[in-house]
Write a protein that holds these residues in place. Structure first.
Motif, PDB file in Angstrom:
ATOM      1  N   ASP A  32      35.538  -4.451   4.344  1.00  0.00           N
ATOM      2  CA  ASP A  32      36.511  -3.793   3.488  1.00  0.00           C
ATOM      3  C   ASP A  32      37.448  -2.910   4.307  1.00  0.00           C
ATOM      4  O   ASP A  32      37.177  -2.551   5.445  1.00  0.00           O
ATOM      5  CB  ASP A  32      35.797  -2.923   2.440  1.00  0.00           C
ATOM      6  CG  ASP A  32      34.960  -3.773   1.493  1.00  0.00           C
ATOM      7  OD1 ASP A  32      35.097  -5.003   1.534  1.00  0.00           O
ATOM      8  OD2 ASP A  32      34.195  -3.180   0.713  1.00  0.00           O
ATOM      9  N   ASP A  34      39.212   0.781   3.831  1.00  0.00           N
ATOM     10  CA  ASP A  34      39.181   2.003   3.035  1.00  0.00           C
ATOM     11  C   ASP A  34      40.348   2.903   3.427  1.00  0.00           C
ATOM     12  O   ASP A  34      40.612   3.137   4.612  1.00  0.00           O
ATOM     13  CB  ASP A  34      37.870   2.768   3.251  1.00  0.00           C
ATOM     14  CG  ASP A  34      36.677   2.036   2.644  1.00  0.00           C
ATOM     15  OD1 ASP A  34      36.889   1.261   1.702  1.00  0.00           O
ATOM     16  OD2 ASP A  34      35.557   2.220   3.141  1.00  0.00           O
ATOM     17  N   ASN A  43      39.421   1.486  -1.963  1.00  0.00           N
ATOM     18  CA  ASN A  43      38.814   0.391  -1.222  1.00  0.00           C
ATOM     19  C   ASN A  43      39.575  -0.905  -1.493  1.00  0.00           C
ATOM     20  O   ASN A  43      39.842  -1.253  -2.634  1.00  0.00           O
ATOM     21  CB  ASN A  43      37.343   0.240  -1.627  1.00  0.00           C
ATOM     22  CG  ASN A  43      36.691  -0.969  -0.984  1.00  0.00           C
ATOM     23  OD1 ASN A  43      36.623  -2.033  -1.581  1.00  0.00           O
ATOM     24  ND2 ASN A  43      36.219  -0.805   0.230  1.00  0.00           N
ATOM     25  N   ASP A  45      39.180  -4.868  -0.954  1.00  0.00           N
ATOM     26  CA  ASP A  45      38.201  -5.907  -0.672  1.00  0.00           C
ATOM     27  C   ASP A  45      38.948  -7.235  -0.584  1.00  0.00           C
ATOM     28  O   ASP A  45      39.503  -7.716  -1.569  1.00  0.00           O
ATOM     29  CB  ASP A  45      37.155  -5.937  -1.792  1.00  0.00           C
ATOM     30  CG  ASP A  45      36.050  -6.962  -1.540  1.00  0.00           C
ATOM     31  OD1 ASP A  45      36.289  -7.916  -0.788  1.00  0.00           O
ATOM     32  OD2 ASP A  45      34.962  -6.816  -2.116  1.00  0.00           O
ATOM     33  N   THR A  49      34.001 -10.083  -2.441  1.00  0.00           N
ATOM     34  CA  THR A  49      33.290 -10.150  -3.728  1.00  0.00           C
ATOM     35  C   THR A  49      33.672 -11.399  -4.495  1.00  0.00           C
ATOM     36  O   THR A  49      32.816 -12.114  -5.028  1.00  0.00           O
ATOM     37  CB  THR A  49      33.607  -8.902  -4.568  1.00  0.00           C
ATOM     38  OG1 THR A  49      33.262  -7.725  -3.822  1.00  0.00           O
ATOM     39  CG2 THR A  49      32.831  -8.923  -5.871  1.00  0.00           C
ATOM     40  N   THR A  55      40.776  -7.195  -4.052  1.00  0.00           N
ATOM     41  CA  THR A  55      40.277  -6.257  -5.054  1.00  0.00           C
ATOM     42  C   THR A  55      40.564  -4.827  -4.627  1.00  0.00           C
ATOM     43  O   THR A  55      40.214  -4.419  -3.523  1.00  0.00           O
ATOM     44  CB  THR A  55      38.762  -6.439  -5.259  1.00  0.00           C
ATOM     45  OG1 THR A  55      38.487  -7.781  -5.640  1.00  0.00           O
ATOM     46  CG2 THR A  55      38.256  -5.497  -6.348  1.00  0.00           C
ATOM     47  N   PHE A  56      41.235  -4.067  -5.514  1.00  0.00           N
ATOM     48  CA  PHE A  56      41.421  -2.638  -5.329  1.00  0.00           C
ATOM     49  C   PHE A  56      40.326  -1.935  -6.131  1.00  0.00           C
ATOM     50  O   PHE A  56      40.174  -2.197  -7.328  1.00  0.00           O
ATOM     51  CB  PHE A  56      42.793  -2.180  -5.836  1.00  0.00           C
ATOM     52  CG  PHE A  56      43.958  -2.665  -5.014  1.00  0.00           C
ATOM     53  CD1 PHE A  56      44.565  -1.823  -4.096  1.00  0.00           C
ATOM     54  CD2 PHE A  56      44.445  -3.947  -5.157  1.00  0.00           C
ATOM     55  CE1 PHE A  56      45.642  -2.256  -3.337  1.00  0.00           C
ATOM     56  CE2 PHE A  56      45.519  -4.393  -4.408  1.00  0.00           C
ATOM     57  CZ  PHE A  56      46.120  -3.549  -3.486  1.00  0.00           C
ATOM     58  N   SER A  57      39.599  -1.041  -5.519  1.00  0.00           N
ATOM     59  CA  SER A  57      38.543  -0.329  -6.248  1.00  0.00           C
ATOM     60  C   SER A  57      38.458   1.107  -5.755  1.00  0.00           C
ATOM     61  O   SER A  57      38.760   1.409  -4.608  1.00  0.00           O
ATOM     62  CB  SER A  57      37.190  -1.032  -6.069  1.00  0.00           C
ATOM     63  OG  SER A  57      36.792  -1.024  -4.714  1.00  0.00           O
ATOM     64  N   SER A  58      38.052   1.981  -6.685  1.00  0.00           N
ATOM     65  CA  SER A  58      37.884   3.389  -6.359  1.00  0.00           C
ATOM     66  C   SER A  58      36.972   4.018  -7.392  1.00  0.00           C
ATOM     67  O   SER A  58      36.970   3.613  -8.557  1.00  0.00           O
ATOM     68  CB  SER A  58      39.240   4.112  -6.334  1.00  0.00           C
ATOM     69  OG  SER A  58      39.061   5.501  -6.125  1.00  0.00           O
TER      70      SER A  58
END
Length: 205
Positions: A32, A34, A43, A45, A49, A55-58
């Motif tokens: 990933d 960050d 984050n 990705d 996944t 993929t944007f994630s937080s």
């Protein structure tokens, strides 16, 4: 192990990195990426996944905001495939809200299908309400070239209700394009047909 391979921190710098051309950030390992500010992390990705998916994630809220004063200040577009908006783990009250303050909301589908637009509630009701409208700012449901079907399956005496609830309000049901002159003046129910009006009853009805 290097903790800070490149350190651009400076108390007096106004620009940490200045570019004259494009920018490419490359990572050779399948891991990933960050972006960290203080205690917040975004984050990215790259297909780890879900294949072929970025993929944007937080753990924090994510907000996209534009201050441009234009008709398309913020645009989300898929040029070939569809667009899905999910709140898959939400609890009651954690809704999907689409709000236009001072302007309108337009939902349009160009697919030639029987279900071009579908509104479905799998576990509750559906409300269509206008609370601050003036005369002429009506709720219009029309079918241009097709039919309009209204049905209810609840075993109740008020399964379908058509109600005009204010003084001098009325209800009109019309069929045809050459109707008799209307005779209503408020607080009336009027049935008008170009040909006949039938009210069939079962025996004993």
């Amino acid at each position: 192990t290097t903790t800070n391979a490149i350190d651009l921190s400076s108390g007096t710098s106004t620009a940490d990195l200045v570019l004259d051309d494009g920018l490419t950030i490359a990572q050779t390992s399948d891991a990933d990426l960050d972006i960290v500010e203080g205690g917040l992390t975004l984050n990215l990705d790259f297909a780890e996944t879900t294949a072929s998916t970025i993929t944007f994630s937080s753990a924090s809220n994510i907000e996209f905001e534009s201050t441009a004063n234009s008709a398309a200040a913020l645009k989300l577009e898929s040029t070939v495939g569809g667009i899905d908006i999910f709140a898959s783990g939400a609890a009651a009250g954690e809704d999907i809200d689409i709000v236009a303050t001072g302007s309108s909301i337009n939902i349009t589908s160009t697919e030639g299908a029987a279900d071009g637009i579908v509104l479905t509630s799998t576990n509750g009701g559906i409300d269509i309400t206008t609370t601050g409208s003036a005369a002429g700012e009506d709720i219009d449901i029309s079918a241009g070239g097709s039919s309009l079907n209204l049905s209810a399956s609840e075993a109740a005496s008020d399964a379908i209700v058509i109600n005009s609830s204010v003084n001098n309000g009325g209800v009109q049901i019309s069929a045809g394009d050459n109707l008799a002159t209307s005779q209503v003046d408020g607080n009336d129910i009027q049935l008008r047909a170009e040909d006949d009006v039938f009210i069939p009853l079962n025996t004993g009805g």
